[in-house]
Design a protein around this motif. Structure first.
Motif, PDB file in Angstrom:
ATOM      1  N   ASN A 134       8.121  -1.043  -1.063  1.00 18.23           N
ATOM      2  CA  ASN A 134       8.997  -1.596  -0.044  1.00 18.23           C
ATOM      3  C   ASN A 134       9.491  -0.489   0.872  1.00 18.23           C
ATOM      4  N   THR A 135      10.144  -0.865   1.945  1.00 13.78           N
ATOM      5  CA  THR A 135      10.572   0.099   2.965  1.00 13.78           C
ATOM      6  C   THR A 135      11.529   1.130   2.389  1.00 13.78           C
ATOM      7  N   GLN A 156       9.826   9.826   1.519  1.00 11.91           N
ATOM      8  CA  GLN A 156       9.776  10.754   2.651  1.00 11.91           C
ATOM      9  C   GLN A 156      10.947  11.727   2.613  1.00 11.91           C
ATOM     10  N   GLN A 157      12.120  11.238   2.256  1.00  8.80           N
ATOM     11  CA  GLN A 157      13.293  12.104   2.172  1.00  8.80           C
ATOM     12  C   GLN A 157      13.113  13.125   1.051  1.00  8.80           C
ATOM     13  N   ASN A 158      12.566  12.690  -0.081  1.00  9.73           N
ATOM     14  CA  ASN A 158      12.323  13.591  -1.204  1.00  9.73           C
ATOM     15  C   ASN A 158      11.330  14.688  -0.812  1.00  9.73           C
ATOM     16  N   ARG A 159      10.290  14.319  -0.102  1.00 15.28           N
ATOM     17  CA  ARG A 159       9.318  15.318   0.368  1.00 15.28           C
ATOM     18  C   ARG A 159       9.957  16.290   1.344  1.00 15.28           C
TER      19      ARG A 159
END
Length: 63
Positions: free
Chosen positions: A3-4, A11-14
């Motif tokens: 899910n979104t 993406q934030q973790n990366r």
């Protein structure tokens, strides 16, 4: 299918990992050029023990 919310979190973790990786790389460069350990940590924002250890782990895993 993701899910979104989980995509955004991934993406934030990366992004966080990339930031720590860059900070640790700068820390190593400062140390190599002769800066004291504590000064290099403070200059790179890795003065928190948890952040420093996490950055060290990410660096070891990815490089």
């Amino acid at each position: 299918m993701m899910n979104t919310h989980s995509i955004v979190m991934e993406q934030q973790n990366r992004g966080d990992q990339l930031h720590l990786l860059k900070s640790y790389s700068r820390f190593l460069k400062l140390r190599k050029s002769g800066f004291p350990f504590s000064d290099a940590r403070n200059m790179t924002g890795l003065n928190d023990d948890n952040a420093f250890e996490k950055a060290q782990e990410i660096y070891k895993n990815y490089l």
